[in-house]
Scaffold this active site. Sequence first.
Site, short mmCIF file in Angstrom:
data_model
loop_
_atom_site.label_atom_id
_atom_site.label_comp_id
_atom_site.label_asym_id
_atom_site.label_seq_id
_atom_site.Cartn_x
_atom_site.Cartn_y
_atom_site.Cartn_z
CB SER A 14 -0.88 0.00 1.26
OG SER A 14 -1.15 1.33 1.65
CG HIS A 39 -4.08 -1.46 -1.31
ND1 HIS A 39 -5.19 -2.24 -1.52
CD2 HIS A 39 -4.41 -0.59 -0.33
CE1 HIS A 39 -6.16 -1.86 -0.69
NE2 HIS A 39 -5.70 -0.87 0.04
CG ASP A 41 -4.73 2.75 0.82
OD1 ASP A 41 -5.78 2.09 0.89
OD2 ASP A 41 -3.62 2.34 1.20
CG MET A 43 -7.85 7.73 2.02
SD MET A 43 -6.97 7.87 3.58
CE MET A 43 -6.26 6.22 3.70
CG HIS A 72 -9.17 0.53 -0.17
ND1 HIS A 72 -8.56 0.40 1.05
CD2 HIS A 72 -10.50 0.54 0.07
CE1 HIS A 72 -9.48 0.34 2.00
NE2 HIS A 72 -10.66 0.43 1.43
CG MET A 74 -10.81 3.80 2.11
SD MET A 74 -9.27 3.82 3.02
CE MET A 74 -8.11 3.79 1.66
CG MET A 143 -11.46 -1.93 5.78
SD MET A 143 -9.98 -1.60 4.81
CE MET A 143 -8.95 -0.71 5.97
CG ASP A 178 -6.08 -2.25 3.64
OD1 ASP A 178 -4.96 -1.98 4.11
OD2 ASP A 178 -6.74 -1.48 2.93
C1 DX5 Z 1 -5.93 2.17 5.75
C2 DX5 Z 1 -5.57 1.82 4.34
C3 DX5 Z 1 -4.52 0.80 4.25
C4 DX5 Z 1 -3.23 1.18 4.90
C5 DX5 Z 1 -2.58 -0.05 5.43
O1 DX5 Z 1 -6.87 3.15 5.75
O2 DX5 Z 1 -6.71 1.34 3.65
O3 DX5 Z 1 -4.32 0.32 2.93
O4 DX5 Z 1 -2.36 1.85 4.07
O5 DX5 Z 1 -1.43 0.33 6.00
P1 DX5 Z 1 -0.66 -0.47 7.14
O6 DX5 Z 1 -0.13 -1.72 6.50
O7 DX5 Z 1 0.39 0.49 7.52
O8 DX5 Z 1 -1.64 -0.76 8.25
ZN ZN Z 2 -6.39 0.18 1.76
#
Ligand code: DX5
Ligand code: ZN
Length: 221
Positions: A14, A39, A41, A43, A72, A74, A143, A178
């Site tokens: 990620s 991955h 992320d 947001m 992903h 979010m 999650m 994740d």
């Molecule tokens: C959290 C994200 C994850 C995050 C995981 O909101 O969706 O993908 O980056 O990171 P680690 O491995 O640091 O928990």
């Molecule tokens: Zn994620």
Amino acid sequence: MRLPKAGTIEIVPSILDADFARLADELAVIEQAGIRMVHLDVMDGHFVPNITIGPPVIAKLREHSNLVFDSHLMISEPVKYAEAFAKAGANHITFHIEVVEKPKELIDKLHDLGCTAGICLNPETPVENIKAVAPLCDMVLVMTVHPGFGGQEFMLEAAKKVAEVRRIVGPGVRIEVDGGINTETIPKVISYGADTLVVGHAIFAEPDRVAAINAIRAAIG
Ligand code: DX5
Ligand code: ZN
């Protein structure tokens, strides 16, 4: 670039803890190390209290990378933005069940856009909520932290839901975990039936990304 068929364990770094000013280089390093997926992320500062990247960054990264882009989302309005992410070069798109009223329609739309489809549930969301549509997806994302930030502590109770999801989807659908995934937690999530391991902090917070990936491979066995 296509989500690998179920049947292999995949490490999916990620980007959240990567150097955002050098993202293309970061992706090149993990690709060189034999990683197949990354991955991304996404947001929006609304569904989660943090803001990261969107389609323009993904489109530029696409020019530099052959990794499968596992996006992903979010975000509060995945239906509205799905097409923009697909056009930017996302190969797999995961949305959160908590914000989608008609998940089957969105799964169909993602497939029509040429992407594989993923559905995600937050730690407090019961598996029951995805029961009807999970088998229609290519991957289910469980999650194991509250989404929003990297480097959080793994939630064991949330991870246990993987076993329940596996009973529903059978062996042909990937199950991704994740949050807080590292050499200590990997044996547990694999024993529950996860095959797709998102790893942020344990790779990109380490100075030597390749050594960190190799340590994770050793934990997988
Ligand atoms: C959290 C994200 C994850 C995050 C995981 O909101 O969706 O993908 O980056 O990171 P680690 O491995 O640091 O928990
Ligand atoms: Zn994620």
